[in-house]
Design a protein around this motif. Structure first.
Motif, PDB file in Angstrom:
ATOM      1  N   ARG A 288      11.172   3.785   6.051  1.00  0.00           N
ATOM      2  CA  ARG A 288      10.731   5.120   6.061  1.00  0.00           C
ATOM      3  C   ARG A 288       9.039   5.143   6.165  1.00  0.00           C
ATOM      4  O   ARG A 288       8.524   5.958   6.898  1.00  0.00           O
ATOM      5  N   LEU A 289       8.530   4.095   5.630  1.00  0.00           N
ATOM      6  CA  LEU A 289       7.089   4.025   5.851  1.00  0.00           C
ATOM      7  C   LEU A 289       6.508   3.670   7.265  1.00  0.00           C
ATOM      8  O   LEU A 289       5.732   4.688   7.590  1.00  0.00           O
ATOM      9  N   LYS A 290       7.253   3.023   8.076  1.00  0.00           N
ATOM     10  CA  LYS A 290       7.118   2.768   9.377  1.00  0.00           C
ATOM     11  C   LYS A 290       7.280   3.960  10.196  1.00  0.00           C
ATOM     12  O   LYS A 290       6.485   4.269  11.115  1.00  0.00           O
ATOM     13  N   GLU A 291       8.538   4.844   9.819  1.00  0.00           N
ATOM     14  CA  GLU A 291       8.807   6.010  10.539  1.00  0.00           C
ATOM     15  C   GLU A 291       7.820   7.033  10.260  1.00  0.00           C
ATOM     16  O   GLU A 291       7.492   7.560  11.307  1.00  0.00           O
TER      17      GLU A 291
ATOM     18  N   ALA B 182      -4.397   1.794   5.972  1.00  0.00           N
ATOM     19  CA  ALA B 182      -4.997   0.787   4.876  1.00  0.00           C
ATOM     20  C   ALA B 182      -6.564   1.135   4.655  1.00  0.00           C
ATOM     21  O   ALA B 182      -6.680   1.302   3.215  1.00  0.00           O
ATOM     22  N   SER B 183      -7.403   1.919   5.504  1.00  0.00           N
ATOM     23  CA  SER B 183      -8.238   2.235   5.239  1.00  0.00           C
ATOM     24  C   SER B 183      -8.452   3.473   4.272  1.00  0.00           C
ATOM     25  O   SER B 183      -9.153   3.607   3.273  1.00  0.00           O
ATOM     26  N   LYS B 184      -7.540   4.181   4.391  1.00  0.00           N
ATOM     27  CA  LYS B 184      -7.132   5.482   3.427  1.00  0.00           C
ATOM     28  C   LYS B 184      -6.865   5.208   2.020  1.00  0.00           C
ATOM     29  O   LYS B 184      -7.113   5.779   1.157  1.00  0.00           O
ATOM     30  N   LEU B 185      -5.973   3.956   2.080  1.00  0.00           N
ATOM     31  CA  LEU B 185      -5.541   3.574   0.852  1.00  0.00           C
ATOM     32  C   LEU B 185      -6.503   2.572   0.167  1.00  0.00           C
ATOM     33  O   LEU B 185      -6.410   2.123  -0.997  1.00  0.00           O
ATOM     34  N   GLY B 186      -7.516   2.076   0.846  1.00  0.00           N
ATOM     35  CA  GLY B 186      -8.625   1.062   0.237  1.00  0.00           C
ATOM     36  C   GLY B 186      -7.976  -0.199   0.120  1.00  0.00           C
ATOM     37  O   GLY B 186      -8.089  -0.956  -1.115  1.00  0.00           O
ATOM     38  N   ILE B 187      -7.065  -0.322   0.928  1.00  0.00           N
ATOM     39  CA  ILE B 187      -6.385  -1.871   1.041  1.00  0.00           C
ATOM     40  C   ILE B 187      -6.693  -2.574   2.362  1.00  0.00           C
ATOM     41  O   ILE B 187      -6.985  -1.968   3.265  1.00  0.00           O
ATOM     42  N   ARG B 188      -6.393  -3.754   2.469  1.00  0.00           N
ATOM     43  CA  ARG B 188      -6.425  -4.385   3.708  1.00  0.00           C
ATOM     44  C   ARG B 188      -5.134  -4.254   4.606  1.00  0.00           C
ATOM     45  O   ARG B 188      -4.079  -3.996   4.175  1.00  0.00           O
TER      46      ARG B 188
ATOM     47  N   THR C 192      -0.856   2.848  -5.433  1.00  0.00           N
ATOM     48  CA  THR C 192      -0.803   2.967  -4.212  1.00  0.00           C
ATOM     49  C   THR C 192       0.308   3.854  -3.575  1.00  0.00           C
ATOM     50  O   THR C 192       0.195   4.292  -2.591  1.00  0.00           O
ATOM     51  N   LEU C 193       1.472   3.553  -4.403  1.00  0.00           N
ATOM     52  CA  LEU C 193       2.736   4.241  -3.821  1.00  0.00           C
ATOM     53  C   LEU C 193       2.342   5.861  -3.779  1.00  0.00           C
ATOM     54  O   LEU C 193       2.838   6.422  -2.973  1.00  0.00           O
ATOM     55  N   VAL C 194       1.951   6.192  -4.877  1.00  0.00           N
ATOM     56  CA  VAL C 194       1.361   7.418  -5.028  1.00  0.00           C
ATOM     57  C   VAL C 194       0.781   8.000  -3.990  1.00  0.00           C
ATOM     58  O   VAL C 194       0.684   9.248  -3.475  1.00  0.00           O
ATOM     59  N   SER C 195      -0.311   7.270  -3.875  1.00  0.00           N
ATOM     60  CA  SER C 195      -1.315   7.526  -2.717  1.00  0.00           C
ATOM     61  C   SER C 195      -0.656   7.581  -1.324  1.00  0.00           C
ATOM     62  O   SER C 195      -1.012   8.560  -0.497  1.00  0.00           O
ATOM     63  N   ILE C 196       0.129   6.663  -0.851  1.00  0.00           N
ATOM     64  CA  ILE C 196       1.012   6.782   0.140  1.00  0.00           C
ATOM     65  C   ILE C 196       1.715   8.017   0.317  1.00  0.00           C
ATOM     66  O   ILE C 196       1.913   8.902   1.266  1.00  0.00           O
ATOM     67  N   ALA C 197       2.296   8.267  -0.802  1.00  0.00           N
ATOM     68  CA  ALA C 197       3.330   9.795  -0.748  1.00  0.00           C
ATOM     69  C   ALA C 197       2.354  10.764  -0.552  1.00  0.00           C
ATOM     70  O   ALA C 197       2.681  11.934   0.398  1.00  0.00           O
ATOM     71  N   LYS C 198       1.098  10.962  -1.219  1.00  0.00           N
ATOM     72  CA  LYS C 198       0.420  12.070  -0.974  1.00  0.00           C
ATOM     73  C   LYS C 198      -0.351  12.013   0.595  1.00  0.00           C
ATOM     74  O   LYS C 198      -0.419  13.206   0.935  1.00  0.00           O
ATOM     75  N   LEU C 199      -0.608  10.926   0.993  1.00  0.00           N
ATOM     76  CA  LEU C 199      -1.158  10.888   2.461  1.00  0.00           C
ATOM     77  C   LEU C 199       0.045  11.285   3.380  1.00  0.00           C
ATOM     78  O   LEU C 199      -0.590  12.079   4.166  1.00  0.00           O
TER      79      LEU C 199
ATOM     80  N   LEU D  41      10.121   8.402  -0.277  1.00  0.00           N
ATOM     81  CA  LEU D  41       9.706   6.882   0.369  1.00  0.00           C
ATOM     82  C   LEU D  41      10.625   5.702  -0.443  1.00  0.00           C
ATOM     83  O   LEU D  41      10.840   4.706   0.585  1.00  0.00           O
ATOM     84  N   LEU D  42      10.985   5.730  -1.412  1.00  0.00           N
ATOM     85  CA  LEU D  42      11.783   4.702  -1.817  1.00  0.00           C
ATOM     86  C   LEU D  42      13.547   4.724  -1.388  1.00  0.00           C
ATOM     87  O   LEU D  42      14.260   4.072  -1.890  1.00  0.00           O
ATOM     88  N   GLY D  43      13.652   5.621  -0.871  1.00  0.00           N
ATOM     89  CA  GLY D  43      15.126   6.066  -0.343  1.00  0.00           C
ATOM     90  C   GLY D  43      16.059   6.709  -1.466  1.00  0.00           C
ATOM     91  O   GLY D  43      17.212   6.756  -1.096  1.00  0.00           O
TER      92      GLY D  43
END
Length: 68
Positions: free
Chosen positions: A7-10, A23-29, A47-54, A62-64
């Motif tokens: 789902r993340l890739k999609e 990665a830059s939006k999440l503050g990770i490499r 980070t999971l919550v940040s991805i969901a918000k993004l 996200l977790l299926g």
């Protein structure tokens, strides 16, 4: 590939985002993010919550757990 990685890739592809952009939006490499998409690594809860918000989706999606 697990549901999260798929789902993340999609979502990234649908939004025409690069791994570097996310990665830059999440503050990770970028390498850390790439591990999430490949199913090798998993984000911490913050980070999971940040991805969901993004992507404006639920963490359950996200977790299926949910299809919405």
């Amino acid at each position: 590939m697990n549901a999260f990685a798929k789902r993340l890739k999609e979502l990234r592809s649908e939004n025409n985002y690069t791994q570097n952009f996310i990665a830059s939006k999440l503050g990770i490499r970028q390498q850390s993010y790439a591990r999430y998409e490949s199913g090798v690594g998993e984000p911490n809860l913050d980070t999971l919550v940040s991805i969901a918000k993004l992507f404006n989706v639920s963490t359950d999606y996200l977790l299926g757990i949910a299809d919405y």
